[in-house]
Design an enzyme around this catalytic site. Sequence first.
Site, PDB file in Angstrom:
ATOM      1  N   ASP A  10       0.843  -1.195   0.000  1.00 23.52           N
ATOM      2  CA  ASP A  10       0.000   0.000   0.000  1.00 23.52           C
ATOM      3  C   ASP A  10       0.878   1.244   0.000  1.00 23.52           C
ATOM      4  OD1 ASP A  10      -2.334   1.409  -0.041  1.00 23.52           O
ATOM      5  OD2 ASP A  10      -2.812   1.139   2.074  1.00 23.52           O
ATOM      6  N   ASN A  40     -11.108  -2.340  -5.321  1.00 24.81           N
ATOM      7  CA  ASN A  40     -10.258  -1.479  -6.155  1.00 24.81           C
ATOM      8  C   ASN A  40     -10.859  -1.166  -7.535  1.00 24.81           C
ATOM      9  OD1 ASN A  40      -7.189  -2.827  -4.753  1.00 24.81           O
ATOM     10  ND2 ASN A  40      -8.177  -0.880  -4.307  1.00 24.81           N
TER      11      ASN A  40
HETATM   12  C1  IPE Z   1      -1.419  -0.014  -3.288  1.00 30.24           C
HETATM   13  O1  IPE Z   1      -1.177   1.328  -3.414  1.00 30.24           O
HETATM   14  C2  IPE Z   1      -1.654  -0.736  -4.568  1.00 30.24           C
HETATM   15  C3  IPE Z   1      -3.036  -1.135  -4.806  1.00 30.24           C
HETATM   16  C4  IPE Z   1      -4.059  -1.032  -4.020  1.00 30.24           C
HETATM   17  C5  IPE Z   1      -3.285  -1.683  -6.099  1.00 30.24           C
HETATM   18  P1  IPE Z   1      -2.351   2.382  -3.523  1.00 30.24           P
HETATM   19  O2  IPE Z   1      -2.678   2.556  -4.959  1.00 30.24           O
HETATM   20  O3  IPE Z   1      -3.492   2.015  -2.659  1.00 30.24           O
HETATM   21  O4  IPE Z   1      -1.649   3.694  -2.977  1.00 30.24           O
HETATM   22  P2  IPE Z   1      -2.259   4.762  -1.996  1.00 30.24           P
HETATM   23  O5  IPE Z   1      -2.756   4.035  -0.792  1.00 30.24           O
HETATM   24  O6  IPE Z   1      -3.379   5.424  -2.722  1.00 30.24           O
HETATM   25  O7  IPE Z   1      -1.137   5.669  -1.695  1.00 30.24           O
HETATM   26  C1  IPE Z   2      -5.868  -2.548  -0.056  1.00 29.39           C
HETATM   27  O1  IPE Z   2      -5.361  -1.287  -0.314  1.00 29.39           O
HETATM   28  C2  IPE Z   2      -5.916  -3.348  -1.300  1.00 29.39           C
HETATM   29  C3  IPE Z   2      -4.635  -3.721  -1.864  1.00 29.39           C
HETATM   30  C4  IPE Z   2      -3.469  -3.424  -1.393  1.00 29.39           C
HETATM   31  C5  IPE Z   2      -4.694  -4.525  -3.034  1.00 29.39           C
HETATM   32  P1  IPE Z   2      -6.328  -0.043  -0.586  1.00 29.39           P
HETATM   33  O2  IPE Z   2      -5.453   1.138  -0.748  1.00 29.39           O
HETATM   34  O3  IPE Z   2      -7.254  -0.346  -1.677  1.00 29.39           O
HETATM   35  O4  IPE Z   2      -7.152   0.010   0.775  1.00 29.39           O
HETATM   36  P2  IPE Z   2      -7.949   1.174   1.477  1.00 29.39           P
HETATM   37  O5  IPE Z   2      -8.855   1.763   0.439  1.00 29.39           O
HETATM   38  O6  IPE Z   2      -6.957   2.170   1.950  1.00 29.39           O
HETATM   39  O7  IPE Z   2      -8.646   0.511   2.611  1.00 29.39           O
HETATM   40 MG    MG Z   3      -4.007   2.417  -0.740  1.00 31.26          MG
END
Ligand code: IPE
Ligand code: IPE
Ligand code: MG
Length: 242
Positions: A20, A68
């Site tokens: 994340d 997502n």
């Molecule tokens: C994690 O990074 C990757 C996925 C969920 C695919 P994020 O895309 O959630 O990055 P932030 O949390 O918005 O910074």
């Molecule tokens: C969780 O990350 C999902 C993945 C890493 C694939 P998100 O960034 O989607 O989660 P939230 O929205 O912060 O809970």
């Molecule tokens: Mg995230």
Amino acid sequence: MKKEQFVLTKPLNHLAVIMDGNGRWAKKRLMPRTFGHKEGCKRVEEIFNLCMRYGIKVFTLYAFSTENWNRPEDEIKLLFEYLEEFFNSNIDKFMEKGVKVNHMGDASRLPEKTRRVLNEAINRTFNNDKFVFNICLNYGSRQEILKAVKNIAKDVENKKVDIDNIDDKLFQTYLDSAYLPEVDLMIRTSGENRLSNFLLYQLAYAEFIFTPTYWPDFKEKEFVECLKEYCSRDRRYGAIKE
Ligand code: IPE
Ligand code: IPE
Ligand code: MG
């Protein structure tokens, strides 16, 4: 002189990671979020190599949740492209090193090409047994548990399973994680302290580490710090320490 490698003082067979912070990492650099996903995929490769080096047998990666899909289409499209590239460029190494690819989640909604690349990786590596790279794509733990409940109910209905024989061990075989060892350690990067629908059943006795580091910054140093933290934990499983 080469630095000596940290040696685990506790068994760590299965590491699960919620990657994340890719988007925030990119934003901090005034770059599009997808730049963070691209960099994030490089870390996946590195962390997986480190898992093998440190004797971890299963690496579970939460890469795309059922929630997502609420993201912009362009971001989703590129993220899947990077994941396809990841598989294409690692498949030969997986064969060489005996890595088996496993998928958790519903593959039917994945972009066609991603599904093809993923299936190819799963099929080609099917008989490998040294390590498991377990990728959660279009994965949601509640959906996984519901699917397992429905399937076990069907088997009861068809008299394949006796209701009195349903125990934790049997139930686990209905989950996407069937036959994988218990998760020992769950790491979530980026400072969020939640599970976001990840492995609600499987994490019952895992150790949790929530680190503020964004995933693209999660390198060997941070990884080894987590291993050390894990080794300092006292896993009691409800018993008491002598
Ligand atoms: C994690 O990074 C990757 C996925 C969920 C695919 P994020 O895309 O959630 O990055 P932030 O949390 O918005 O910074
Ligand atoms: C969780 O990350 C999902 C993945 C890493 C694939 P998100 O960034 O989607 O989660 P939230 O929205 O912060 O809970
Ligand atoms: Mg995230």
